[in-house]
Design a protein around this motif. Structure first.
Motif, PDB file in Angstrom:
ATOM      1  N   ASN A  71       0.848  -1.188   0.000  1.00  0.00           N
ATOM      2  CA  ASN A  71       0.000   0.000   0.000  1.00  0.00           C
ATOM      3  C   ASN A  71       0.886   1.243   0.000  1.00  0.00           C
ATOM      4  O   ASN A  71       1.315   1.729   1.037  1.00  0.00           O
ATOM      5  N   CYS A  72       1.181   1.725  -1.190  1.00  0.00           N
ATOM      6  CA  CYS A  72       2.027   2.915  -1.369  1.00  0.00           C
ATOM      7  C   CYS A  72       1.192   4.123  -1.761  1.00  0.00           C
ATOM      8  O   CYS A  72       1.730   5.113  -2.269  1.00  0.00           O
ATOM      9  N   ALA A  73      -0.124   4.049  -1.539  1.00  0.00           N
ATOM     10  CA  ALA A  73      -1.011   5.125  -1.993  1.00  0.00           C
ATOM     11  C   ALA A  73      -0.815   6.395  -1.177  1.00  0.00           C
ATOM     12  O   ALA A  73      -0.726   7.488  -1.720  1.00  0.00           O
ATOM     13  N   GLU A  74      -0.753   6.245   0.142  1.00  0.00           N
ATOM     14  CA  GLU A  74      -0.672   7.388   1.068  1.00  0.00           C
ATOM     15  C   GLU A  74      -1.656   8.474   0.643  1.00  0.00           C
ATOM     16  O   GLU A  74      -1.307   9.607   0.339  1.00  0.00           O
ATOM     17  N   CYS A  75      -2.952   8.090   0.653  1.00  0.00           N
ATOM     18  CA  CYS A  75      -4.001   8.984   0.149  1.00  0.00           C
ATOM     19  C   CYS A  75      -4.428  10.023   1.173  1.00  0.00           C
ATOM     20  O   CYS A  75      -5.070  11.015   0.810  1.00  0.00           O
ATOM     21  N   GLU A  76      -4.132   9.813   2.430  1.00  0.00           N
ATOM     22  CA  GLU A  76      -4.520  10.782   3.463  1.00  0.00           C
ATOM     23  C   GLU A  76      -3.816  12.112   3.222  1.00  0.00           C
ATOM     24  O   GLU A  76      -2.603  12.164   3.022  1.00  0.00           O
ATOM     25  N   PRO A  77      -4.555  13.223   3.205  1.00  0.00           N
ATOM     26  CA  PRO A  77      -3.929  14.528   2.987  1.00  0.00           C
ATOM     27  C   PRO A  77      -2.827  14.831   4.004  1.00  0.00           C
ATOM     28  O   PRO A  77      -2.863  14.340   5.136  1.00  0.00           O
ATOM     29  N   TYR A  78      -1.857  15.607   3.587  1.00  0.00           N
ATOM     30  CA  TYR A  78      -0.740  16.126   4.391  1.00  0.00           C
ATOM     31  C   TYR A  78       0.353  15.098   4.681  1.00  0.00           C
ATOM     32  O   TYR A  78       1.502  15.467   4.894  1.00  0.00           O
ATOM     33  N   LEU A  79       0.053  13.797   4.697  1.00  0.00           N
ATOM     34  CA  LEU A  79       1.055  12.798   5.054  1.00  0.00           C
ATOM     35  C   LEU A  79       2.054  12.581   3.920  1.00  0.00           C
ATOM     36  O   LEU A  79       1.651  12.425   2.765  1.00  0.00           O
ATOM     37  N   THR A  80       3.337  12.547   4.253  1.00  0.00           N
ATOM     38  CA  THR A  80       4.369  12.321   3.239  1.00  0.00           C
ATOM     39  C   THR A  80       5.454  11.360   3.703  1.00  0.00           C
ATOM     40  O   THR A  80       6.488  11.234   3.065  1.00  0.00           O
ATOM     41  N   SER A  81       5.235  10.664   4.817  1.00  0.00           N
ATOM     42  CA  SER A  81       6.269   9.784   5.352  1.00  0.00           C
ATOM     43  C   SER A  81       6.535   8.595   4.432  1.00  0.00           C
ATOM     44  O   SER A  81       7.691   8.228   4.180  1.00  0.00           O
ATOM     45  N   ASP A  82       5.467   7.975   3.903  1.00  0.00           N
ATOM     46  CA  ASP A  82       5.654   6.852   2.982  1.00  0.00           C
ATOM     47  C   ASP A  82       6.318   7.316   1.689  1.00  0.00           C
ATOM     48  O   ASP A  82       7.148   6.609   1.107  1.00  0.00           O
ATOM     49  N   TYR A  83       5.936   8.504   1.223  1.00  0.00           N
ATOM     50  CA  TYR A  83       6.527   9.061   0.002  1.00  0.00           C
ATOM     51  C   TYR A  83       8.044   9.218   0.156  1.00  0.00           C
ATOM     52  O   TYR A  83       8.809   8.808  -0.714  1.00  0.00           O
ATOM     53  N   ARG A  84       8.464   9.780   1.282  1.00  0.00           N
ATOM     54  CA  ARG A  84       9.905   9.965   1.497  1.00  0.00           C
ATOM     55  C   ARG A  84      10.611   8.618   1.642  1.00  0.00           C
ATOM     56  O   ARG A  84      11.731   8.432   1.153  1.00  0.00           O
ATOM     57  N   ARG A  85       9.967   7.661   2.300  1.00  0.00           N
ATOM     58  CA  ARG A  85      10.566   6.324   2.449  1.00  0.00           C
ATOM     59  C   ARG A  85      10.768   5.679   1.084  1.00  0.00           C
ATOM     60  O   ARG A  85      11.817   5.091   0.812  1.00  0.00           O
ATOM     61  N   MET A  86       9.777   5.802   0.205  1.00  0.00           N
ATOM     62  CA  MET A  86       9.897   5.199  -1.123  1.00  0.00           C
ATOM     63  C   MET A  86      11.016   5.840  -1.932  1.00  0.00           C
ATOM     64  O   MET A  86      11.743   5.158  -2.653  1.00  0.00           O
ATOM     65  N   ARG A  93      -5.178   6.009  -9.550  1.00  0.00           N
ATOM     66  CA  ARG A  93      -5.710   7.363  -9.652  1.00  0.00           C
ATOM     67  C   ARG A  93      -5.651   8.031  -8.279  1.00  0.00           C
ATOM     68  O   ARG A  93      -5.971   7.412  -7.264  1.00  0.00           O
ATOM     69  N   THR A  94      -5.221   9.265  -8.247  1.00  0.00           N
ATOM     70  CA  THR A  94      -5.143   9.995  -6.984  1.00  0.00           C
ATOM     71  C   THR A  94      -6.543  10.365  -6.523  1.00  0.00           C
ATOM     72  O   THR A  94      -7.227  11.185  -7.142  1.00  0.00           O
ATOM     73  N   LYS A  95      -6.966   9.703  -5.455  1.00  0.00           N
ATOM     74  CA  LYS A  95      -8.317   9.915  -4.937  1.00  0.00           C
ATOM     75  C   LYS A  95      -8.379   9.338  -3.532  1.00  0.00           C
ATOM     76  O   LYS A  95      -7.811   8.283  -3.255  1.00  0.00           O
ATOM     77  N   TYR A  96      -9.066  10.017  -2.647  1.00  0.00           N
ATOM     78  CA  TYR A  96      -9.247   9.507  -1.286  1.00  0.00           C
ATOM     79  C   TYR A  96     -10.540   8.699  -1.218  1.00  0.00           C
ATOM     80  O   TYR A  96     -11.545   9.117  -1.793  1.00  0.00           O
ATOM     81  N   PRO A  97     -10.594   7.512  -0.552  1.00  0.00           N
ATOM     82  CA  PRO A  97      -9.536   6.824   0.184  1.00  0.00           C
ATOM     83  C   PRO A  97      -8.907   5.677  -0.627  1.00  0.00           C
ATOM     84  O   PRO A  97      -9.164   4.494  -0.358  1.00  0.00           O
ATOM     85  N   GLN A  98      -8.087   5.995  -1.595  1.00  0.00           N
ATOM     86  CA  GLN A  98      -7.463   4.982  -2.444  1.00  0.00           C
ATOM     87  C   GLN A  98      -6.636   3.985  -1.631  1.00  0.00           C
ATOM     88  O   GLN A  98      -6.478   2.833  -2.026  1.00  0.00           O
ATOM     89  N   GLY A  99      -6.114   4.430  -0.496  1.00  0.00           N
ATOM     90  CA  GLY A  99      -5.289   3.542   0.322  1.00  0.00           C
ATOM     91  C   GLY A  99      -6.057   2.686   1.308  1.00  0.00           C
ATOM     92  O   GLY A  99      -5.463   1.879   2.022  1.00  0.00           O
ATOM     93  N   SER A 100      -7.387   2.831   1.353  1.00  0.00           N
ATOM     94  CA  SER A 100      -8.201   1.963   2.200  1.00  0.00           C
ATOM     95  C   SER A 100      -8.084   0.527   1.696  1.00  0.00           C
ATOM     96  O   SER A 100      -8.119   0.281   0.489  1.00  0.00           O
TER      97      SER A 100
END
Length: 442
Positions: free
Chosen positions: A161-176, A230-237
């Motif tokens: 799950n690399c979506a990280e769809c929740e607004p403001y969160l970027t921890s997974d993005y930086r890890r990737m 597609r960028t959309k919430y809650p894609q990471g659910s």
């Protein structure tokens, strides 16, 4: 490869620009570390240290309280100062182990494995269980349980799950971006448990650099691929992610394994790599400190148990007094009334928002205008407005009849409602009531 997605969902303001370009910084705690014994779904861990004991970093301080449980490890060296109830993010008082940090970070020795292929499946699962790994992107389900389905041969997909769809969160993005090799090695370890599965990295298309990087790194991996989403919430659910990638639907009575899928988020997969390859228990995670009230939004690698207040100070403190502080993201996070709270295995972010944003979000609710927007936005394809009515009138039978238990509590309905009704809050309370009554009857 085309973008995949699900029906429904919403497009809240992302807010990721505040911290997405901030590389991960290591933060070493200065004060006491607090470890609640319940940081996961299942039985609380049991303390195995006493007040006055000297502990080292990486030493087990609480053992698993059952199969569906997870041990807890000291993330600093020091002295056990207390074992007492402490406040946690959701407001509860939870029995916790308090360690006075000596600032020396003396560590136990970790046993690294030279060749993971020499390990049996049972040995890999044992290492994951012993390391205390839980789902680090949500509820904290013990990972060794998730990776032990009844019929492992029927698992067709292992989904990162690399979506990280929740607004403001970027921890997974930086890890990737910064440690993709650890993510891929972690996926390789999980795939070794499931002979018939393929590994899929599901990444939203607002992270094109991650899609390009990981696609290049796995191009010669026959069992791994990247699926742009597609960028959309809650894609990471979990349910929505499984449907987007596999076109297989699950409901509240099913587990992902029933659809032939296993889902783990980025930090969890990296923790699996560290546990199996490096012999390290779960001690660290990436946390985003962000929001327009924070002076210098940033991503930190923290020692679990670090106080939230320390992290705010590390980010330069508040440039504007925040009117809303949230642990996690704005859609599914928990509002906090104090920063004197410890981080845990499931801490993903601290969001500090200014008065204007809060006032916008808390406009006085009015009557439903029957516009149907909540139905259009609901990823579970239920009728939130009707379910909220049943919840507010305590009509449990009708609530269950109209599929109220299928709500994933993503908050899309409340976000999109022009009447500003607290739909998901009402549904969440009724879900808890219905499930509690079912357990009592059983």
């Amino acid at each position: 490869m085309g973008l995949r997605t699900f029906k429904g969902g919403v497009h809240p303001h992302e807010g990721k620009e505040l911290s997405k370009d901030k590389p991960i910084q290591e933060y070493l705690p200065k004060g006491d570390l607090v470890y609640p014994v319940s940081q996961h779904i299942g039985a609380p861990a049991r303390p195995i240290v006493a007040v006055g004991d000297t502990v080292k970093m990486g030493q087990m301080i609480a053992e698993a309280g059952g199969f569906v449980s997870a041990p807890i490890y000291a993330t600093v060296s020091g002295t056990v100062k207390a074992i007492e109830p402490r406040r946690v993010v959701v407001g509860d008082m939870v029995n916790s182990i308090v360690i006075e940090n000596d600032g020396e970070y003396n560590s136990v020795d970790f046993e690294e494995v030279d060749d993971i292929s020499t390990l049996s499946k049972d040995e890999i699962l044992e290492k994951i269980q012993k390391a205390g790994i839980v789902g680090m992107g949500g509820a904290g389900f013990p990972t060794h349980v998730k990776l032990s389905p009844k019929e492992p041969d029927k698992i067709d997909y292992v989904i990162a799950n690399c979506a990280e769809c929740e607004p403001y969160l970027t921890s997974d993005y930086r890890r990737m971006l910064e440690e993709p090799e650890k993510l891929i090695e972690g996926m390789r370890i999980i795939l070794s448990l499931f002979d018939n599965a393929k590994g899929v990295f599901g990444i939203e298309d607002n992270k094109k650099d991650c899609i390009k990087l990981i696609s290049e790194m796995v191009k010669d991996e026959p069992r791994m691929s990247v699926q742009p989403l597609r960028t959309k919430y809650p894609q990471g659910s979990e349910r929505q992610l499984i449907y987007a990638i596999t076109r297989r639907a699950i409901n509240s009575t099913m587990l992902p394994a029933d659809a032939g899928a296993i889902v783990d988020n980025v930090d969890t997969i990296v923790a699996i790599y560290k546990a199996v390859k490096l012999g390290m228990p779960l001690m660290h995670r990436i946390v985003t400190i962000t929001g327009d009230a924070i002076t210098n939004p940033a991503n930190y690698s923290i020692n679990i148990g670090t106080n939230y207040a320390e992290l705010v100070d590390a980010a330069g403190g508040f440039k504007t007094h925040p009117m809303k502080i949230i642990s996690g993201g704005p859609m599914m996070g928990f509002a906090m009334f104090s920063l004197d709270i410890p981080t845990t295995k499931t801490t993903s972010a601290l969001l500090c928002m200014t008065e204007d944003e809060v006032q916008t979000a808390e406009t006085q609710a009015t009557n439903c205008i029957n516009c149907g927007r909540c139905v259009e936005g609901c990823p579970s394809r239920i009728i939130p407005s009707r379910l909220a009515d049943y919840a507010e009138n305590h009509q449990e039978e009708l609530f269950e009849k109209w599929n109220g238990l299928e709500c994933v509590e993503c908050g899309s309905c409340s976000y999109i409602c022009p009447a500003k009704r607290n739909l998901v809050q009402a549904i969440r309370v009724m879900k808890k009531t219905v499930l509690d009554n079912k357990r009592k009857q059983a």
